[in-house]
Design a protein around this motif. Structure first.
Motif, short mmCIF file in Angstrom:
data_model
loop_
_atom_site.label_atom_id
_atom_site.label_comp_id
_atom_site.label_asym_id
_atom_site.label_seq_id
_atom_site.Cartn_x
_atom_site.Cartn_y
_atom_site.Cartn_z
N GLU A 62 0.31 5.97 -0.15
CA GLU A 62 -0.57 7.10 -0.40
C GLU A 62 0.08 8.01 -1.41
OE1 GLU A 62 0.46 6.94 3.07
OE2 GLU A 62 -1.13 5.49 3.49
N TYR B 267 -5.00 9.64 -2.11
CA TYR B 267 -5.61 8.34 -2.36
C TYR B 267 -4.73 7.28 -1.73
CZ TYR B 267 -9.00 10.21 -5.61
OH TYR B 267 -10.04 10.91 -6.15
N ARG B 268 -5.36 6.28 -1.11
CA ARG B 268 -4.62 5.09 -0.70
C ARG B 268 -4.65 4.14 -1.88
NH1 ARG B 268 -4.95 3.11 4.41
NH2 ARG B 268 -3.90 5.07 4.77
N VAL C 40 -3.58 0.35 -3.36
CA VAL C 40 -3.31 -0.99 -2.83
C VAL C 40 -3.05 -1.95 -3.99
CG1 VAL C 40 -4.21 -2.89 -1.44
CG2 VAL C 40 -4.90 -0.55 -0.91
N LEU D 153 -4.79 -0.42 -7.21
CA LEU D 153 -6.11 0.21 -7.29
C LEU D 153 -6.20 1.27 -6.19
CD1 LEU D 153 -8.82 -2.59 -7.70
CD2 LEU D 153 -7.72 -1.23 -9.48
N ARG D 154 -7.01 2.31 -6.44
CA ARG D 154 -7.30 3.26 -5.37
C ARG D 154 -8.33 2.60 -4.47
NH1 ARG D 154 -8.37 8.57 -9.24
NH2 ARG D 154 -6.77 7.94 -10.72
N SER D 155 -8.02 2.50 -3.17
CA SER D 155 -9.01 1.86 -2.30
C SER D 155 -9.82 2.88 -1.55
CB SER D 155 -8.36 0.88 -1.34
OG SER D 155 -7.67 1.57 -0.32
N LYS D 156 -9.23 4.02 -1.19
CA LYS D 156 -10.02 5.05 -0.54
C LYS D 156 -9.38 6.41 -0.74
CE LYS D 156 -9.20 2.76 3.54
NZ LYS D 156 -9.14 2.47 4.96
N LYS D 157 -10.19 7.43 -0.51
CA LYS D 157 -9.66 8.79 -0.58
C LYS D 157 -9.55 9.30 0.85
CE LYS D 157 -10.30 13.17 -2.92
NZ LYS D 157 -11.16 13.99 -3.79
N LEU D 158 -8.43 9.97 1.15
CA LEU D 158 -8.16 10.46 2.50
C LEU D 158 -8.22 11.99 2.47
CD1 LEU D 158 -5.05 8.16 2.86
CD2 LEU D 158 -7.28 7.69 3.86
N HIS D 159 -9.21 12.53 3.17
CA HIS D 159 -9.49 13.97 3.15
C HIS D 159 -8.38 14.77 3.82
CE1 HIS D 159 -12.07 17.47 3.06
NE2 HIS D 159 -11.95 17.64 4.36
N ARG D 160 -7.87 15.79 3.14
CA ARG D 160 -6.84 16.69 3.68
C ARG D 160 -5.75 15.89 4.42
NH1 ARG D 160 -7.61 22.19 4.01
NH2 ARG D 160 -6.16 22.22 5.74
N TYR D 161 -5.17 14.94 3.73
CA TYR D 161 -4.20 14.03 4.35
C TYR D 161 -2.86 14.71 4.59
CZ TYR D 161 -1.60 9.65 4.95
OH TYR D 161 -0.82 8.64 5.42
N TYR D 162 -2.51 15.62 3.70
CA TYR D 162 -1.18 16.24 3.81
C TYR D 162 -1.25 17.61 4.48
CZ TYR D 162 0.29 12.58 0.63
OH TYR D 162 0.56 11.38 0.08
N VAL E 163 0.83 -1.20 0.00
CA VAL E 163 0.00 0.00 0.00
C VAL E 163 0.87 1.25 0.00
CG1 VAL E 163 -1.73 -1.24 1.36
CG2 VAL E 163 -0.20 0.35 2.50
#
Lengths: 185, 765
Positions: free
Chosen positions: A127, A161-162, A164, A145-154, A125
């Motif tokens: 990001e 996007y995570r 995997v 594949l993109r498994s999820k989107k992470l809001h304001r991660y940085y 995995v």
């Protein structure tokens, strides 16, 4: 098949080990910090490099041995949710700008995936920033594949996007054993 | 809902979490104890260190990525906030006593507005408002009353009396107090620290000890000063600048009132007033911004050194005034709109309302989203006056239990333990307690940021899967009781075969579970989680889920219809509740009609789009990447992970998925023809929906938004129809060569509807 051009033949690809620290760690830090709003301390690098040197690869110039690209990873049993898995993680990847678009990063990622697959990773995995389309294309061409989107991660407020890559089917009934901890061979 | 990170950014985020409004200063441990003998280990340590290679890592197993990220390198200016460049000063030397022009006060205020909005957008106070020297002067040391909240902490210092500084002070007081309220609200409700909002106040209290009334009085006083200046000809201040300052003070006062609006939870009309006032005042703010004279010196990143934090120095966030103004306007508009949820009609209208608000683009700011949560759930009451029981019963009566003896409150009065009504009452109470959390979680989840909504649904759907199992047990106990009871005549038909048991509670749970599974897939489209070549498969799976929902709704409908017949049969006799029961049944029939339409529309359109993308794949117009490290089966496993553990509906096998997505036995022409027919069906269903009045579309309170969304779905059908036509024409004309088109899959912001991604075909020469 991935349509990336083959990396320039003349580049040398080297697996990292601790004896290379004095020679290459400053260059690794410089290369990676370029894209960071806030630098990582030297301990962040050593955290990865000292434990998973075998999952870190460098691309070096044949002319002067200078650093052209680097990938830094880890591989641990991940057991926060549901079935524990042997999860590889690509923590950092960078290519010096004059060498971009020549498949250096793809070659480094492939080496890392191969090394993690040999060590029986179930999945890999990472990001990536939502607007880093070239990075996403690179990984997606390999099978991520993109498994999820992470809001304001940085820290700069961008989302991520995570991504995997599943390397083997994860059977909920067979776990790799929780007691193992980090694989540090 | 904890989701532990694995990467460096996760750990960086965790670093700055620990904070209270006022922290105790840490003290060195007391070493003067007879039991402690101090030994100097310097030499031994130095000796031991010599055996190590430089850079060798010495750590125990508890040294994690978090610890390594927390380490700072002293004297690196990017990490060490105390590191001073040669020739630079440690302290910020800006003097808050200096006289300011009205234009400069205006400039500082408008910059503060930018910083305030940056904070609302998710940046920490340390990089926004706390970079203002004026804010710092008012905040530290912490003032215990309004008289201490002055820029120069010497009451005798005459510079405090300058009218322009008094205006700025009043503005800052109103600003900080409002921020205090906002921070409290966000902390009280569910949101995600760091990713949504940073509540850290770095040991500043945001004027917690200064009463709001005193601050509002200071604002009024400052407005009085401005009025005096306006009539005074002994200065050269421009009247328009004085007016502009007054607008800003007025806005502060209004915002303070707005933050206190939850006290009017029972009087929505009063709660709306400050939001409406703010909206009408905002244009005057924007039109006077050009009068500003910026005072950049009064903002400094150096102030971060004074904050209780170990995080490295970070740059001041730069948000332009136009952006800030747009967000401020949005804050007021959305704040006003959410008060609309207080006009309760029924649970389904409430869900539609919350859902419509939260799918706005851009999504309402965190503060508005947490305010909405307060309205929804404050003090264990929903919307300020309803019990959770009322809410759940209302919902059950809409979906599966219209006019049902199970929801009869009179059951609670029975004290005879063998009486079936006593047992039914007990069982229902057990069920409500079991269902309350998952049910309220639906609303709570909808209030989160969109990424979190999808991630959280992946967890809640499992909770609903379990709830369905428990509900089925309650259904069976209740069923057995009612068979023997005087109420049993209502279910006589239903008990004839097991298949026709209504299983109302588990049926209710299954309905919600299916909805959530569909949302997970639909949000996947909205958040651009799927790659182009995955769309055929994901629309195929959405179609599978919509089909399950449609069939389930048909089952629910048959019981509702039967119940209606039973009540009709009773009506002429002794049924005193006939009126109420008939109304409930009509409402349920409306709801099932709407849901059937929605499920059918989803079924048809997802079917059509799956077919369309299958064709584009066949024609080589949407190409999968090489993926040397993956195969179709592994990717299917990964994609379906959120659904794999769900008992019902069963996860389709990989073989079924492949067959459904590739349609090997069907010609491209036939697929396209089928696709056309599905689009016609979807269009008809959406058209029928758009004609429903608010009550029948269960969108009272959000009808305009609901209608807009339905119309956009309709537009998607039409657009997809055109694409199908284009391909059909091209295929007919085609000689041997490939079709020459460029296919673009629009991002959701460029599509008519976030969930329906219609490819765009451009002919190539």
């Amino acid at each position: 098949m991935a349509q990336t051009a083959e990396p320039p033949q003349e580049l040398h690809f080297v697996q990292y080990n601790h004896s290379l620290e004095a020679q290459y760690l400053p260059a690794i830090r410089a290369l990676i910090s370029k894209d960071l709003s806030e630098p990582y301390s030297i301990y962040v690098y050593r955290y990865f490099l000292c434990q998973w040197a075998h999952l870190c690869f460098m691309a070096l110039s044949p002319v002067d041995g200078s650093l052209v690209g680097v990938i830094i990873c880890k591989l641990e049993v991940h057991a926060v949710h549901s079935t524990p898995t042997r999860r590889g993680y690509i923590a950092m990847l960078a290519t010096a700008s004059p060498y971009r678009g020549r498949g250096v990063a793809t070659a480094l990622v492939k080496m890392a995936i191969d090394a993690m697959a040999v060590r029986k990773a179930d999945e890999i995995v990472l990001e990536t920033e939502e607007d880093n389309l070239s990075a996403m294309r690179l990984y997606e061409r390999l099978g991520f594949l993109r498994s999820k989107k992470l809001h304001r991660y940085y820290l700069n407020g961008n989302s991520a996007y995570r991504l995997v890559l599943l390397l083997r089917s994860v059977d909920p009934d067979s776990s790799p054993g929780l007691g193992e901890g980090a694989i540090t061979e | 809902m904890a989701d532990f990170g694995i990467g460096v950014p996760d750990e960086l985020a965790r670093l700055s979490l620990g904070n209270g409004a006022e922290q105790q200063a840490s003290r060195a441990p007391d070493m003067n104890s007879a039991g402690i003998v101090a030994v100097d280990i310097t030499d031994r340590f130095s000796l031991a260190v010599k055996t190590l290679e430089p850079g060798e890592l010495v750590k125990d197993e508890f040294f994690t990525l978090f610890e390594s990220v927390g380490a700072l390198e002293i004297m690196d200016p990017k990490m060490d906030s105390g590191c001073i460049k040669p020739g630079d000063e440690f302290e910020e030397l800006y003097d808050v006593r200096q006289p300011l022009l009205p234009e400069e006060v205006l400039g500082i205020i408008d910059q503060l507005i930018c910083h305030e909005m940056s904070w609302h957008l998710g940046y920490p106070l340390s990089q926004t408002l706390f970079t203002s020297v004026y804010v710092e002067a008012l905040s530290m040391p912490n003032p215990v009353g309004i008289e201490q909240a002055i820029f120069v902490r010497d009451p005798k210092d005459k510079s405090n009396d300058q009218p322009m500084l008094q205006v700025l002070r009043a503005y800052c007081l109103g600003l900080l107090k409002a921020c205090g309220y906002v921070n409290e609200r966000v902390r009280a409700e569910h949101s995600y620290e760091e990713e949504d909002f940073v509540t850290n106040t770095y040991n500043r209290t945001l004027l917690a000890n200064v009463p709001t009334d005193a601050i509002r009085a200071a604002i009024t006083e400052a407005k009085g000063l401005l009025q005096k200046l306006r009539s005074d000809s002994g200065h050269s201040y421009r009247a328009e600048v004085i007016d502009a300052l007054e607008v800003r003070l007025e806005l502060r006062d209004i915002f303070l009132q707005a933050t206190e609006c939850p006290q009017y939870i029972k009087e929505p009309n009063l709660a709306q007033i400050p939001w409406q006032q703010g909206i009408s005042l905002l244009p005057a703010l924007k039109s006077t911004h050009h009068l500003c004279k910026p005072v950049d010196d009064s903002f400094s990143a150096k102030l971060q050194r004074k904050l209780a934090s170990t995080i490295p120095p970070r740059p001041i966030v730069q948000l332009g005034f136009d952006d800030a103004f747009e967000n401020l306007t949005r804050l007021f508009q959305d704040g006003l709109e959410i008060i609309g949820v207080l006009q309760y009609t029924d649970t389904q209208c409430l869900q539609a309302c919350v859902s419509a608000l939260q799918s706005k683009k851009p999504q309402p700011l965190v503060y508005v989203r947490t305010l909405l949560q307060t309205f929804l759930f404050d003090a264990m009451e929903v919307l300020g006056s309803m019990s959770i029981r009322q809410l759940i019963d209302d919902d059950l009566s809409i979906i599966t239990l219209p006019a049902s003896p199970l929801l009869d409150r009179a059951n609670d009065e029975i004290e005879v333990v063998h009486d079936p009504r006593f047992i039914v009452s007990q069982q229902m109470e057990f069920f409500r307690q079991r269902a309350a959390q998952p049910f309220l979680d639906i609303l709570r989840t909808l209030c989160q940021n969109r990424c979190r909504v999808r991630r959280t649904l992946c967890h809640t759907v499992r909770a609903w899967d379990n709830l369905q199992v428990d509900a089925e047990e309650v259904d069976q106990v209740v069923q057995a009781q009612l068979k023997e009871s005087p109420l049993s005549h209502m279910f006589l038909d239903a008990t004839q075969h097991a298949d026709s048991l209504p299983l109302s509670l588990s049926s209710w749970a299954y309905f919600y579970k299916l909805r959530q599974m569909e949302w997970i897939v639909q949000l996947g489209f909205e958040l651009e989680v799927y790659q182009g070549d995955e769309l055929a498969g994901m629309y195929w799976y959405l179609n599978y889920l919509a089909k399950c929902r449609l069939r389930h709704l048909e089952r629910i409908k048959s019981f509702t219809v039967r119940r209606a017949e039973e009540i009709r049969a009773l009506k002429t006799h002794e049924n005193v509740y006939a009126g109420l029961q008939t109304r409930q049944l009509e409402r349920s029939l409306s709801f099932v009609r709407l849901s059937l339409l929605d499920a059918a529309a989803t079924w048809e359109l997802s079917d059509a789009l799956s077919c369309l993308y299958t064709v584009l794949g066949r024609l080589g117009l949407v190409k999968p990447p090489g993926r040397p490290y993956s195969n179709d089966e592994f990717r299917y496993e990964l994609r379906m992970k959120p659904f794999a553990s769900i008992g019902l509906p069963e996860l389709p096998s990989f073989e079924d998925f492949t067959a459904g997505t590739k349609q090997p036995g069907t010609s491209t022409d036939d697929i396209l023809e089928y696709c056309e027919r599905s689009l016609m069906g979807a269009k008809r269903a959406f058209e029928t929906m758009t004609r429903l009045p608010p009550a029948e579309s269960f969108s009272v309170g959000s009808h305009e938004r609901w209608l807009g969304t339905a119309k956009n779905a309709l537009k998607s059908c039409i657009a997809a129809g055109l694409v199908v036509k284009t391909i059909q024409v091209a295929l007919r004309k085609r000689e041997k060569a490939d079709l020459k088109f460029k296919v673009e899959i629009p991002t959701p912001d460029k599509a008519y509807h976030d969930w329906w991604l219609i490819p765009k075909l451009t002919p190539l020469p």
